[in-house]
Design an enzyme around this catalytic site. Structure first.
Site, PDB file in Angstrom:
ATOM      1  N   TYR A   1       1.389  -7.203  -4.752  1.00  0.00           N
ATOM      2  CA  TYR A   1       1.825  -8.604  -4.777  1.00  0.00           C
ATOM      3  C   TYR A   1       1.092  -9.412  -5.838  1.00  0.00           C
ATOM      4  O   TYR A   1       1.628 -10.383  -6.360  1.00  0.00           O
ATOM      5  CB  TYR A   1       1.552  -9.260  -3.423  1.00  0.00           C
ATOM      6  CG  TYR A   1       2.591  -9.005  -2.368  1.00  0.00           C
ATOM      7  CD1 TYR A   1       2.789  -7.741  -1.841  1.00  0.00           C
ATOM      8  CD2 TYR A   1       3.373 -10.055  -1.886  1.00  0.00           C
ATOM      9  CE1 TYR A   1       3.726  -7.517  -0.854  1.00  0.00           C
ATOM     10  CE2 TYR A   1       4.319  -9.837  -0.906  1.00  0.00           C
ATOM     11  CZ  TYR A   1       4.496  -8.571  -0.386  1.00  0.00           C
ATOM     12  OH  TYR A   1       5.432  -8.362   0.587  1.00  0.00           O
TER      13      TYR A   1
ATOM     14  N   LYS B   1      -0.712   5.769   2.041  1.00  0.00           N
ATOM     15  CA  LYS B   1       0.070   6.819   1.395  1.00  0.00           C
ATOM     16  C   LYS B   1      -0.933   7.631   0.571  1.00  0.00           C
ATOM     17  O   LYS B   1      -0.838   7.743  -0.664  1.00  0.00           O
ATOM     18  CB  LYS B   1       1.182   6.180   0.536  1.00  0.00           C
ATOM     19  CG  LYS B   1       2.161   7.158  -0.075  1.00  0.00           C
ATOM     20  CD  LYS B   1       3.160   7.738   0.916  1.00  0.00           C
ATOM     21  CE  LYS B   1       4.007   8.799   0.231  1.00  0.00           C
ATOM     22  NZ  LYS B   1       4.816   9.598   1.175  1.00  0.00           N
TER      23      LYS B   1
ATOM     24  N   ASP C   1       5.179   6.689   5.602  1.00  0.00           N
ATOM     25  CA  ASP C   1       6.555   7.144   5.893  1.00  0.00           C
ATOM     26  C   ASP C   1       6.653   7.640   7.329  1.00  0.00           C
ATOM     27  O   ASP C   1       7.578   7.296   8.065  1.00  0.00           O
ATOM     28  CB  ASP C   1       7.027   8.206   4.873  1.00  0.00           C
ATOM     29  CG  ASP C   1       6.003   9.302   4.597  1.00  0.00           C
ATOM     30  OD1 ASP C   1       4.877   9.227   5.116  1.00  0.00           O
ATOM     31  OD2 ASP C   1       6.345  10.246   3.853  1.00  0.00           O
TER      32      ASP C   1
ATOM     33  N   ASP D   1       4.066  -5.725   5.134  1.00  0.00           N
ATOM     34  CA  ASP D   1       5.273  -6.560   5.090  1.00  0.00           C
ATOM     35  C   ASP D   1       6.452  -5.792   5.686  1.00  0.00           C
ATOM     36  O   ASP D   1       7.183  -6.293   6.545  1.00  0.00           O
ATOM     37  CB  ASP D   1       5.574  -6.956   3.636  1.00  0.00           C
ATOM     38  CG  ASP D   1       6.827  -7.814   3.528  1.00  0.00           C
ATOM     39  OD1 ASP D   1       6.976  -8.738   4.349  1.00  0.00           O
ATOM     40  OD2 ASP D   1       7.653  -7.541   2.626  1.00  0.00           O
TER      41      ASP D   1
ATOM     42  N   ASP E   1       8.441  -6.215   9.801  1.00  0.00           N
ATOM     43  CA  ASP E   1       9.866  -6.526  10.036  1.00  0.00           C
ATOM     44  C   ASP E   1      10.495  -5.419  10.881  1.00  0.00           C
ATOM     45  O   ASP E   1      11.310  -5.677  11.766  1.00  0.00           O
ATOM     46  CB  ASP E   1      10.653  -6.662   8.721  1.00  0.00           C
ATOM     47  CG  ASP E   1      10.737  -8.114   8.232  1.00  0.00           C
ATOM     48  OD1 ASP E   1       9.776  -8.871   8.448  1.00  0.00           O
ATOM     49  OD2 ASP E   1      11.773  -8.482   7.624  1.00  0.00           O
TER      50      ASP E   1
HETATM   51  C1  IPM Z   1       6.497 -12.492   4.530  1.00  0.00           C
HETATM   52  C2  IPM Z   1       7.469 -12.638   3.382  1.00  0.00           C
HETATM   53  C3  IPM Z   1       6.726 -12.848   2.079  1.00  0.00           C
HETATM   54  C4  IPM Z   1       5.886 -11.604   1.838  1.00  0.00           C
HETATM   55  C5  IPM Z   1       7.574 -13.162   0.825  1.00  0.00           C
HETATM   56  C6  IPM Z   1       8.495 -14.317   1.059  1.00  0.00           C
HETATM   57  C7  IPM Z   1       6.700 -13.423  -0.352  1.00  0.00           C
HETATM   58  O1  IPM Z   1       8.332 -11.556   3.325  1.00  0.00           O
HETATM   59  O2  IPM Z   1       5.695 -13.424   4.751  1.00  0.00           O
HETATM   60  O3  IPM Z   1       6.549 -11.495   5.236  1.00  0.00           O
HETATM   61  O4  IPM Z   1       6.406 -10.585   1.360  1.00  0.00           O
HETATM   62  O5  IPM Z   1       4.691 -11.647   2.145  1.00  0.00           O
HETATM   63 MN    MN Z   2       8.171 -10.243   5.040  1.00  0.00          MN
END
Ligand code: IPM
Ligand code: MN
Ligand code: NAD
Length: 356
Positions: A141, A186, A218, A242, A246
């Site tokens: 990032y 990884k 993975d 990240d 999710d």
């Molecule tokens: C999160 C988001 C952010 C990240 C993006 C919007 C930069 O996906 O906070 O999870 O990847 O950190």
């Molecule tokens: Mn995110």
């Protein structure tokens, strides 16, 4: 207690969900005699529109003097042109870096009433209680980027110091939980992962009461779905964290439910739901406010030391789920306002009951 809270609604559904969380914080403040001062500022796409800058100086100044920052989300199709020089997400990354909030906590609990919403079989969900510690201010990032007509690069760089401070947070939290840290990397391919592995193992020596295991990312993506209840604290680098969080949101039933707290060594914490600006449902009153309301609970706990008040909010959210006041992402028909009012009402009646 007196506290200054900077509120950054941001874009899309951000203003809808932060308004909900601020309403809940106001109710908590009134009931407990606290004095919270809210300072609303621009970040992301709306700040680009107003000032040509996704993190204007006034926003950063407000965040730096605050006790805590509550953020909705940034971004959306209006600012997503791949050739754009200035992007909303730069504002968020810039803020995380400027506040030095390197440890992003993402707790994942699965409410029994929502088991049916998960794509997994119910029996796999019993006892799921995860705490992700995602490194937030390093890795791909923040590395150097290059781009020519036919080549692009994103440097992924980590120092021992960056890894060590995130790992220590993970072990500290594990100590207060089930004493099990899973480090995800990884290491079969990436040199940064091999540095992570060596550093995490060295840090682990200071926590002999905590069990450490390593998983490749993975296979971890698969294990999160096949035996999610086997894990406790999961520590990993920025990009893997990240993606995996999710994925983990699907265990809970909706991305709209998951909160986060970003902490550094300084006093200011940054609190935001893990979801984005959800542009597909923005302005329709459909957004689930619970992830942001639970982020406000984390704000009370970690930045203001108000653990009892944080628990009250968490209990109220659980009760609202049990009462079946659910937004559309959870299969219900409540709108953002109705779900928020249900939490407020629960805080008021729950406490009245406790006092009676
Ligand atoms: C999160 C988001 C952010 C990240 C993006 C919007 C930069 O996906 O906070 O999870 O990847 O950190
Ligand atoms: Mn995110
Ligand atoms: P998203 O998280 O915004 O949405 C993914 C899906 O989940 C959508 O269908 C959305 O409607 C749904 N969803 C998300 N939050 C919800 C909620 N509270 N209630 C009900 N449903 C919800 O991800 P995306 O669509 O990939 O990204 C949209 C924009 O958000 C992008 O510009 C991205 O960069 C940005 N983003 C910002 C943050 C942040 O500011 N912290 C986090 C993630 C994504």
């Amino acid at each position: 207690m007196k506290a200054n809270i900077t509120v950054l609604p941001g874009d899309g559904t951000g203003p809808e969900v932060t308004a909900a969380a601020v309403e809940v914080l106001r109710v908590v403040a009134t009931r407990h005699g606290h004095d919270f001062h809210f300072d609303e500022q621009l970040i992301g796409g709306c700040a680009i529109d107003a000032h040509g800058d996704p993190l204007p100086p006034a926003t950063l100044a407000s965040c730096k003097q605050a006790d805590a920052v509550l953020l909705g989300a940034v971004g959306g199709p209006k600012w997503s042109d791949p050739s754009a020089k200035v992007r909303p997400e730069q504002g968020l990354l810039g803020l995380r870096a400027a506040l030095g909030v390197y440890a992003n906590l993402r707790p994942v609990r699965v409410h029994p009433q929502l088991h049916a919403l998960s794509p997994l079989k119910n029996e796999k969900l019993h006892g799921v209680d995860l705490l992700f510690v995602r490194e937030l201010t390093g890795g791909a990032y923040f590395g150097a980027k290059t781009r020519s007509a036919d080549t692009a690069t994103d440097e992924c760089k980590y120092t021992v110091a960056e890894i060590e401070r995130a790992a220590r947070r993970a072990f500290e939290f594990a100590r207060a939980r089930r004493k099990h840290v899973t480090h995800v990397d990884k290491a079969n391919v990436l040199e940064t992962s091999r540095l992570w592995r060596a550093t995490v193992e060295r840090v682990a020596k200071d926590y002999p009461d905590v069990k450490l295991e390593h998983q490749l990312v993975d296979s971890m993506a698969m294990l999160l779905l096949t035996r999610p209840a086997s894990y406790d604290v999961i520590v990993t680098e920025n990009l893997f964290g990240d993606i995996l969080t999710d994925e983990a949101a699907a265990l809970a039933g909706s991305l709209g439910l998951l909160p986060s707290a970003s902490l550094g060594d300084g006093k200011v914490g940054l609190y935001e739901p893990i979801h984005g600006s959800a542009p597909d449902i923005a302005g329709k009153g459909l957004a689930n406010p619970l992830g942001t309301i639970l982020s406000a609970a984390l704000l009370l706990r970690y930045s203001l030391g108000l653990d009892a008040e944080a628990r009250e909010i968490e209990a109220a959210v659980d009760a609202v789920i049990e009462r079946d006041v659910l937004t559309r992402d959870l299969g219900g028909s409540a709108n953002t306002k109705e779900a928020t009012e249900a939490v407020v009402q629960q805080l008021q009646t729950g406490r009245a009951r406790a006092a009676a």
